[in-house]
Enzyme design. Sequence first.
Site, mmCIF file in Angstrom:
data_model
loop_
_atom_site.group_PDB
_atom_site.id
_atom_site.type_symbol
_atom_site.label_atom_id
_atom_site.label_comp_id
_atom_site.label_asym_id
_atom_site.label_seq_id
_atom_site.Cartn_x
_atom_site.Cartn_y
_atom_site.Cartn_z
ATOM 1 N N GLY A 252 0.836 -1.039 0.113
ATOM 2 C CA GLY A 252 0.028 0.141 0.177
ATOM 3 C C GLY A 252 0.756 1.358 0.013
ATOM 4 N N GLY B 155 -0.196 -4.932 0.484
ATOM 5 C CA GLY B 155 -1.475 -4.965 -0.480
ATOM 6 C C GLY B 155 -1.509 -5.608 -1.577
ATOM 7 N N GLU C 220 5.312 -6.080 7.172
ATOM 8 C CA GLU C 220 4.938 -4.734 7.989
ATOM 9 C C GLU C 220 5.463 -4.695 9.334
ATOM 10 O OE1 GLU C 220 2.962 -6.843 6.348
ATOM 11 O OE2 GLU C 220 1.633 -5.444 4.997
ATOM 12 N N ASP D 168 -1.861 -6.892 7.416
ATOM 13 C CA ASP D 168 -3.275 -6.763 7.300
ATOM 14 C C ASP D 168 -3.970 -7.309 6.015
ATOM 15 O OD1 ASP D 168 -2.073 -4.900 5.498
ATOM 16 O OD2 ASP D 168 -3.299 -3.093 6.141
#
Length: 336
Positions: free
Chosen positions: A64, A113, A136, A144
Amino acid sequence: MDQAVQVWREGRAGRIRLHRPKAFNALTLAMLQTIHAAVDALSADADVHFLLVDAPERGFCAGGDVRSIREGAMAGDRDAAAVFFSTEYALNQAIADCRKPFVTLVDGVCMGGGIGISVHGSHRIATERAMFAMPETAIGLFPDVGTSFLLPRLPGALGMYMGLTGARMVGADAVHAGLATHFVQSENLPALAAALVQDGVAVIAALAEPLPAFSLAAARPVIDTAFSAPSVPEIVARLEQGHTNFAQETLRALHQNSPSAVHWTFALLRAGAHRDLAQALAAELALAQRVAYLPEFAEGVRAVLVDKDRTPNWQPARLEDVDPAAISALFADTPQ
Ligand code: QUE
């Protein structure tokens, strides 16, 4: 329309192509919105038999647009994280709910992402150049895009290992780990794409190639023993007892990541084992709205992506100095 995402129909395929090569196709808010609209439109189009997502210029997708989330958070925008992450997680859910085959061609980096765009789909084709990771904890965030649901369901303790250390699953290893579903050599990917467009998803099984052995097979006992431990200190203790090169390298990797992020990721993945995907995404959204405003995230993105010095000043700096009460407090408004 957003030029970083190309959408068109070709043969039986509804095609979506990521095209933001200067940033390894890292997903901006506008890209997420364009992809979601494309998934909805192509899903509803009777002439489209399946969706096909690729990114031939840059392999796949680095994650992301965490740089802009950091900037928004540092500028005091209280909605920056909520807007970005709720848009991204809604897309992840839409891909999981897609009633047509959803095919991704992963021929390079697929992190964060990028995993959220691929793993919830029905067919994930990895080449020997594919590199899947959830890194992450290296930027003070957490796995996530629905991976708090997915990682606990990988074989053994591979998911906790990937989530805490950021370990990469390269090529066929991604299939062994359950992230990808099929393996082909990169040189055969254009032929596979052409056959797919012409004849549909049945060609995937026909053209998939024999799977090379899992490079982590010998390490599985160490991974499964250590990363199934009931706490972070116990994971460390079991790795320290490991004495193998693999155990020592894994410890080194663990100690490079944000100690706080390792702890909140451990808690998130443990809880994720008992959630469905929608519940996991809701829990991730609640946590993201807290974590994106912590100094740890700003410092992690600074060290890895802004200044690129790779020497983050984590606070606290050691796993054993993280306050359990501070970690619990982050989950205070997490649903279920
Ligand atoms: C952890 C992450 C990301 C990361 C590195 C990490 C991430 C992300 C990028 C990235 C990489 C190259 C780019 C870019 C972003 O790197 O989410 O714009 O050009 O997007 O260790 O979570």
